[in-house]
Design a protein around this motif. Structure first.
Motif, PDB file in Angstrom:
ATOM      1  N   GLN A   1       0.822  -1.096  -0.081  1.00 14.95           N
ATOM      2  CA  GLN A   1      -0.004  -0.110  -0.324  1.00 14.95           C
ATOM      3  C   GLN A   1       0.753   1.479   0.167  1.00 14.95           C
ATOM      4  N   ARG A   2       0.787   2.019  -0.744  1.00 10.81           N
ATOM      5  CA  ARG A   2       1.402   3.192  -1.241  1.00 10.81           C
ATOM      6  C   ARG A   2       0.696   4.082  -0.274  1.00 10.81           C
ATOM      7  N   HIS A   3       0.201   4.590   0.710  1.00  8.71           N
ATOM      8  CA  HIS A   3      -0.179   6.049   0.919  1.00  8.71           C
ATOM      9  C   HIS A   3       0.322   7.281   0.696  1.00  8.71           C
ATOM     10  N   ASP A   4      -0.273   8.194  -0.246  1.00 12.49           N
ATOM     11  CA  ASP A   4      -0.386   9.440  -0.332  1.00 12.49           C
ATOM     12  C   ASP A   4      -0.609  10.165   0.714  1.00 12.49           C
ATOM     13  N   ARG A   5      -0.250  11.160   1.099  1.00  8.71           N
ATOM     14  CA  ARG A   5      -0.368  11.893   1.735  1.00  8.71           C
ATOM     15  C   ARG A   5      -0.743  13.332   1.493  1.00  8.71           C
ATOM     16  N   GLY A   6      -0.805  13.682   0.123  1.00  6.48           N
ATOM     17  CA  GLY A   6      -2.583  14.626  -0.845  1.00  6.48           C
ATOM     18  C   GLY A   6      -1.106  16.190  -0.569  1.00  6.48           C
ATOM     19  N   GLY A   7      -1.832  16.778  -1.113  1.00  6.65           N
ATOM     20  CA  GLY A   7      -0.881  17.873  -1.445  1.00  6.65           C
ATOM     21  C   GLY A   7      -0.067  18.117  -2.334  1.00  6.65           C
ATOM     22  N   ARG A   8       1.193  18.322  -3.317  1.00  8.82           N
ATOM     23  CA  ARG A   8       2.087  19.256  -3.671  1.00  8.82           C
ATOM     24  C   ARG A   8       3.009  18.494  -3.740  1.00  8.82           C
ATOM     25  N   VAL A   9       3.365  17.506  -4.917  1.00  8.22           N
ATOM     26  CA  VAL A   9       4.866  17.323  -4.924  1.00  8.22           C
ATOM     27  C   VAL A   9       5.615  18.158  -4.582  1.00  8.22           C
ATOM     28  N   PRO A  10       7.249  18.809  -3.852  1.00  5.25           N
ATOM     29  CA  PRO A  10       7.904  19.475  -3.269  1.00  5.25           C
ATOM     30  C   PRO A  10       8.657  19.873  -5.219  1.00  5.25           C
ATOM     31  N   ALA A  11       9.235  21.024  -5.385  1.00  2.91           N
ATOM     32  CA  ALA A  11       9.951  21.425  -6.430  1.00  2.91           C
ATOM     33  C   ALA A  11      10.973  20.738  -6.056  1.00  2.91           C
ATOM     34  N   GLY A  12      11.634  19.829  -7.309  1.00  2.58           N
ATOM     35  CA  GLY A  12      12.891  19.302  -7.409  1.00  2.58           C
ATOM     36  C   GLY A  12      12.429  17.821  -7.159  1.00  2.58           C
ATOM     37  N   ASP A  13      11.901  17.413  -6.448  1.00  2.00           N
ATOM     38  CA  ASP A  13      11.254  15.892  -6.347  1.00  2.00           C
ATOM     39  C   ASP A  13      10.404  15.068  -7.347  1.00  2.00           C
ATOM     40  N   ARG A  14      10.029  16.063  -7.862  1.00  2.00           N
ATOM     41  CA  ARG A  14       9.325  14.744  -9.186  1.00  2.00           C
ATOM     42  C   ARG A  14       9.623  13.941 -10.201  1.00  2.00           C
ATOM     43  N   THR A  15      10.883  14.488 -10.076  1.00  2.00           N
ATOM     44  CA  THR A  15      11.405  13.675 -10.877  1.00  2.00           C
ATOM     45  C   THR A  15      12.344  12.067 -10.357  1.00  2.00           C
ATOM     46  N   SER A  16      12.380  12.375  -9.077  1.00  2.00           N
ATOM     47  CA  SER A  16      13.186  11.111  -8.400  1.00  2.00           C
ATOM     48  C   SER A  16      12.347   9.636  -8.847  1.00  2.00           C
ATOM     49  N   PRO A  17      12.863   8.578  -8.702  1.00  2.00           N
ATOM     50  CA  PRO A  17      12.276   7.905  -8.946  1.00  2.00           C
ATOM     51  C   PRO A  17      11.900   7.245  -8.738  1.00  2.00           C
TER      52      PRO A  17
END
Lengths: 240, 490
Positions: A103-119
């Motif tokens: 289970q991958r729980h999403d916290r909600g909110g925006r992905v922090p800038a710069g973190d979007r491309t992390s694998p």
């Protein structure tokens, strides 16, 4: 940011509109002689109509009781071969109590800038990046309401639904509709119950296209498989 | 007036941003149509596609017993909006701004393109993903961005087919309707690799396989996209909400995943209230794809704290729309919700195809919209009002009751009033006839000469060959009717 448009463009367009309409008679408010709904307000009939229309557009439809839901969700994830499932904030934990997939729980909110491309590499209770969602096989959500006449489920990002990308990027979407209070007959009945201040997604069947020879094909960019679970009261009888 | 002419000529002759590279040097409709009609594959593709969707639409519409009332309400809502357009545009601007968006106003294509290019550059990005949008096609946005070093990826399946094939769109809803599955497979095999992920090995031509290839090809672009560009089907003035209806999910990807969203929308797309959507969300899907509801509809209002783009820009586009608004008859064209039902029922479109119309707006709606947006100074635009048999099928299916035949005739009058080779001949003939008909003696003499020389008349008239080549000259009677009446009845 400040608008790069010079004030004159705005004024020019509005001025041209006013000049174009100069002398034109005003038009009265529209007459709304159309029906508010095309179906009688019989809950059982609306449930059947929703079921039929969802299935007509290739959603896979199930009926089950609250008690049956955890095993139904477990079975659907297993049969799809899902290894991971995205979980929106506020989803009743019991719905996923029988499944053993990650289970991958999403916290909600925006992905922090710069973190979007992390694998991919799910961190518990983080905001899942697009790449992480792409590496997630399924998502389970509730909905805001369902429209019987059109076979539509509407998501408004409320509890148990999550951000829009959660129900978009994973290839399997399992959506639970509480039939007792979430089904409306028609589009005119749906709009007053929705808040335009929230981002809304109306879903009628899985992703589809008619772009090749105008033949409808299910499955392009959105989830290619859509399961809708119609949650019914125990006395109405269940059975997946 | 001077300004209007200057703009019209920039749009037509300069083939500047207003037209993109797609329709450079288009011949007039008759020549382009004649070429298309000679293409058997094209005709077969079009016949198959339009007939398929035509029948399905009729079924979808018949499900609603209040279709006539919905159509009337849609017409009235749009008319009411157009007659108070300045008010609703200002209200929309306030609502969008209050919800965290930024509103820009673009008087023409060049201004809209510059605004978008500057916004993209401000993000530091050199590529954008695009939702299918008629407005951005109309202004030639992709070409304008390319000139600024920005690559725009079309993500709608049909738009992808057109972009990869360096082709032109030929239908409002299904821009690649002129391509069959075999042609699409060939384009995917040869072109996808040049733009990103190549087509899968051994790609077949089933629509499911082709859709899968598009899914794989575009997925990496969606995931890394920082800027999305869209149009909108509706903008709600009272709430500031934009609405995009679609089928594939590419729209949702572009509207949801990027950090910056730029929507370019024609000023006529505004509707006053949230409630007004209850009409169009019933009539648009059934008219367009013949579905009770399209698979995905996205609605967003400005930006929200925890979902989707953090930066939203709305570019309100005029580009000739206020000219259309100024024409009392032509104004109704702005009611159009771009469903494309009129294309699918049109006998001329079915045979000539979309390219012959020389514009991103083909078919009956294009024949009335394009000459009003661009003016009728070019040969192609002046010929468009004649690209119709006036059969009226387009009016019957139009979900906002645009009387396309009425507008066509109105535009023909405008073209004819300006004169032109064909019209000079016609005018001279009518003038001569008027002179003769005013003089009974001359008429009688002429009739007798005509009757006595009838053995010498050719089968066809020389001269105006566009009309006469395919028409036989009517046979003259042995004597004028008036002579016969005097002998037999008086």
């Amino acid at each position: 940011m400040s608008s790069p448009t010079t004030p004159s463009s705005r004024d020019r367009i509005l001025g041209r509109v006013r000049a174009a309409l100069a002398g034109a008679p005003d038009v009265p408010p529209p007459s709304r002689g159309y029906a508010t709904a095309h179906t009688a307000d019989d809950p059982a009939a609306l449930l059947d109509l929703l079921h039929e229309n969802l299935a007509d557009y290739r959603a896979k439809v199930h009926r089950g009781t609250e008690a049956e839901l955890p095993s139904l969700v477990e079975r659907l994830l297993r049969e799809h071969g899902a290894g991971s499932v995205a979980v929106p904030p506020g989803l009743p934990a019991v719905w996923l109590s029988r499944t053993t997939v990650e289970q991958r729980h999403d916290r909600g909110g925006r992905v922090p800038a710069g973190d979007r491309t992390s694998p991919a590499g799910a961190v518990p209770d983080a905001t899942l990046t697009p790449y992480e969602l792409d590496a997630t096989d399924a998502v389970v959500t509730g909905c805001a309401l369902a429209i019987a006449e059109t076979g539509t489920i509407v998501l408004d990002g409320g509890p148990g639904q999550g951000r829009r990308s959660l129900t978009l990027v994973p290839d399997l979407h399992i959506c639970v509709v509480r039939t007792a209070d979430q089904i409306v007959a028609s589009v005119p009945r749906a709009l007053p119950r929705l808040d335009p201040g929230h981002p809304l997604t109306w879903i009628s069947g899985p992703s589809a296209t008619s772009d090749i020879e105008l033949d409808r094909v299910e499955g392009v960019h959105g989830p290619r498989t859509l399961h809708v679970v119609l949650l019914v009261d125990a006395e109405d009888g269940g059975g997946g | 007036m001077k300004e209007e002419k200057a703009r019209a000529s920039a749009r037509v002759d300069g083939r500047g941003p207003g037209d993109g590279r797609a329709f450079i040097g288009m011949p007039a409709f008759p020549e382009a149509a004649a070429e298309a009609v000679g293409n058997d594959t094209l005709r077969a593709n079009l016949r198959h596609a339009t007939r398929t969707i035509r029948d399905k639409r009729a079924v979808a519409v018949a499900e609603l017993d209040d279709w006539a009332e919905l159509r009337e309400a849609g017409k009235q809502i749009k008319d009411r909006t157009l007659h108070r357009l300045d008010h609703y545009l200002v209200q929309l601007e306030e609502s969008v701004t209050a919800a965290g968006g930024t509103v820009h106003w673009a008087a023409d294509a060049a201004e809209a393109n510059r605004i978008v290019a500057d916004l993209v550059k401000a993000t530091g990005e050199s590529e954008v993903v695009k939702v299918k949008s008629m407005a951005t096609q109309e202004i030639g946005l992709n070409e304008a961005l390319e000139a600024e070093g920005i690559t725009a990826y079309e993500t709608d399946l049909a738009e992808l087919i057109v972009q990869l094939g360096e082709d032109r769109p030929s239908h409002i809803l299904v821009p690649a309707i002129h391509r069959n599955r075999g042609e699409i497979r060939d384009i995917f095999r040869s072109e996808m690799g040049k733009w990103g992920r190549p087509a899968p090995e051994g790609l077949g031509d089933s629509p499911a396989e082709l859709a899968e290839a598009a899914r794989l090809h575009l997925r990496e672009k969606f995931l890394r996209a920082k800027v999305g560009i869209s149009g909108a089907n509706f903008m709600v003035a009272e709430t500031g909400t934009l609405v995009v209806v679609e089928s594939e999910g590419n729209g949702r990807m572009c509207l949801t995943l990027p950090e910056t969203l730029i929507s370019v929308v024609g000023i006529e797309k505004v509707v006053p209230t949230w409630r007004d959507l209850e009409v169009f969300l019933q009539t648009l899907p059934r008219s367009s794809t013949a579905e009770r509801m399209n698979p995905y509809t996205s609605m967003w209002t400005g930006t929200s704290d925890d979902d989707g783009p953090s930066d939203f820009h709305l570019v309100l586009l005029d580009n000739g729309r206020t000219d259309v608004l100024a024409d009392e008859v032509g104004r109704q064209t702005l009611r159009c919700i771009r469903c494309s039902a009129c294309l699918n029922v049109c006998p001329v479109y079915e045979r000539a195809g979309g390219h012959a119309y020389g514009s991103v707006y083909p078919g009956p709606i294009g024949a009335v919209l394009t000459p009003q947006l661009r003016g009728t100074t070019s040969e192609i635009d002046a010929s468009l009002p004649y690209a119709s048999t006036l059969c009226g099928a387009c009016y019957d299916v139009c979900p906002v009751a645009i009387d396309i035949p009425e507008v066509l005739v109105h535009l023909r009058e405008k073209v004819a009033d300006r004169g032109g080779r064909g019209h000079r001949l016609e005018k001279a003939a009518v003038k001569a006839a008027g002179w003769v008909l005013d003089r009974p003696g001359v008429l009688a003499a002429g009739e007798r000469v005509a009757a006595r020389t009838r053995g010498l008349h050719p089968g066809r008239l020389p001269g105006a060959s566009g009309w006469t080549d395919s028409r036989d000259l009517p046979r003259m009677p042995a004597e004028p009717f008036r002579d016969w009446w005097r002998k037999n009845r008086s």
